[in-house]
Design a protein around this motif. Structure first.
Motif, PDB file in Angstrom:
ATOM      1  N   UNK A  26       1.860  -2.119  -4.421  1.00 21.28           N
ATOM      2  CA  UNK A  26       0.764  -2.083  -3.449  1.00 21.28           C
ATOM      3  C   UNK A  26       0.534  -3.478  -2.886  1.00 21.28           C
ATOM      4  N   UNK A  27       0.133  -3.516  -1.610  1.00 21.01           N
ATOM      5  CA  UNK A  27      -0.128  -4.802  -0.973  1.00 21.01           C
ATOM      6  C   UNK A  27      -1.584  -5.225  -1.190  1.00 21.01           C
ATOM      7  N   UNK A  28      -2.012  -6.293  -0.517  1.00 19.69           N
ATOM      8  CA  UNK A  28      -3.369  -6.813  -0.704  1.00 19.69           C
ATOM      9  C   UNK A  28      -4.456  -5.810  -0.344  1.00 19.69           C
ATOM     10  N   UNK A  29      -4.149  -4.887   0.559  1.00 18.07           N
ATOM     11  CA  UNK A  29      -5.109  -3.847   0.948  1.00 18.07           C
ATOM     12  C   UNK A  29      -4.933  -2.572   0.128  1.00 18.07           C
ATOM     13  N   UNK A  30      -4.103  -2.648  -0.913  1.00 18.24           N
ATOM     14  CA  UNK A  30      -3.799  -1.535  -1.814  1.00 18.24           C
ATOM     15  C   UNK A  30      -3.087  -0.379  -1.110  1.00 18.24           C
ATOM     16  N   UNK A  31      -2.377  -0.691  -0.020  1.00 16.04           N
ATOM     17  CA  UNK A  31      -1.519   0.297   0.620  1.00 16.04           C
ATOM     18  C   UNK A  31      -0.183   0.291  -0.124  1.00 16.04           C
ATOM     19  N   UNK A  61      -0.058  -7.746  -8.369  1.00 21.66           N
ATOM     20  CA  UNK A  61      -0.482  -6.472  -8.961  1.00 21.66           C
ATOM     21  C   UNK A  61       0.708  -5.893  -9.720  1.00 21.66           C
ATOM     22  N   UNK A  62       0.881  -6.273 -10.988  1.00 28.82           N
ATOM     23  CA  UNK A  62       2.085  -5.887 -11.741  1.00 28.82           C
ATOM     24  C   UNK A  62       2.170  -4.406 -12.132  1.00 28.82           C
ATOM     25  N   UNK A  63       1.097  -3.636 -11.968  1.00 32.73           N
ATOM     26  CA  UNK A  63       1.170  -2.198 -12.250  1.00 32.73           C
ATOM     27  C   UNK A  63       1.927  -1.522 -11.115  1.00 32.73           C
ATOM     28  N   UNK A  64       3.115  -1.016 -11.427  1.00 34.46           N
ATOM     29  CA  UNK A  64       3.989  -0.413 -10.428  1.00 34.46           C
ATOM     30  C   UNK A  64       4.527   0.911 -10.963  1.00 34.46           C
ATOM     31  N   UNK A  65       5.238   1.630 -10.111  1.00 33.72           N
ATOM     32  CA  UNK A  65       5.852   2.891 -10.527  1.00 33.72           C
ATOM     33  C   UNK A  65       7.259   2.965  -9.946  1.00 33.72           C
ATOM     34  N   UNK A  66       8.125   3.700 -10.649  1.00 32.96           N
ATOM     35  CA  UNK A  66       9.462   4.002 -10.146  1.00 32.96           C
ATOM     36  C   UNK A  66       9.607   5.513 -10.087  1.00 32.96           C
ATOM     37  N   UNK A  67      10.322   5.956  -9.059  1.00 31.63           N
ATOM     38  CA  UNK A  67      10.538   7.386  -8.842  1.00 31.63           C
ATOM     39  C   UNK A  67      12.014   7.652  -8.613  1.00 31.63           C
ATOM     40  N   UNK A  68      12.543   8.605  -9.361  1.00 30.04           N
ATOM     41  CA  UNK A  68      13.878   9.144  -9.117  1.00 30.04           C
ATOM     42  C   UNK A  68      13.670  10.550  -8.582  1.00 30.04           C
ATOM     43  N   UNK A  69      14.129  10.829  -7.354  1.00 30.83           N
ATOM     44  CA  UNK A  69      13.923  12.169  -6.796  1.00 30.83           C
ATOM     45  C   UNK A  69      14.752  13.213  -7.537  1.00 30.83           C
TER      46      UNK A  69
END
Length: 130
Positions: A26-31, A61-69
């Motif tokens: 997410x960026x500074x605006x949480x987009x 913001x080190x909380x991230x996610x990964x997605x495998x379709x």
């Protein structure tokens, strides 16, 4: 048929889905910012090269996610939540080290009325460290 996957089996699950995933920061605006990354597994960490924007987002913001379709329609996606540490290499490139905290195998809720009779609209499978 649904099969639960333990966090210790995450590497084997990633092998099934392949080395390419989507990384969500997410960026500074949480987009959300979504990028395509090649992932390698080292011990229980996932390593990937990231770009400048992704590295900035993950550093702040080190909380991230990964997605495998899913591999095919109506199959499960693999979604892994965790935290990422980013290091800048001497050549100016960025490498992210992702520590998985939780993960699920997920597919869309059924739209069939017959499938909703038992009031279960989803059949996510949790991958949790015990």
């Amino acid at each position: 048929m649904s099969i639960p996957v333990e966090i210790d089996d995450l590497e084997k699950t990633i092998d099934r889905y392949g080395a390419v995933a989507y990384l969500v920061t997410t960026n500074d605006d949480y987009h959300p910012h979504i990028t395509h990354v090649a992932v390698s597994v080292q011990s229980k960490e996932l390593i990937c090269k990231v770009g400048r924007k992704t590295s900035l987002n993950a550093s702040v913001r080190p909380s991230v996610a990964m997605l495998w379709p899913p591999e095919k329609p109506n199959d499960y996606s693999l979604i892994v939540d965790g935290s990422m540490q980013v290091i800048e290499a001497l050549d100016g490139s960025f490498e992210g080290t992702f520590l998985p905290l939780s993960a699920i195998l997920h597919r869309p809720a059924s739209t069939s009325v017959d499938d909703l009779v038992d009031e279960c609209a989803s059949d996510c499978l949790s991958i949790l460290e015990k």
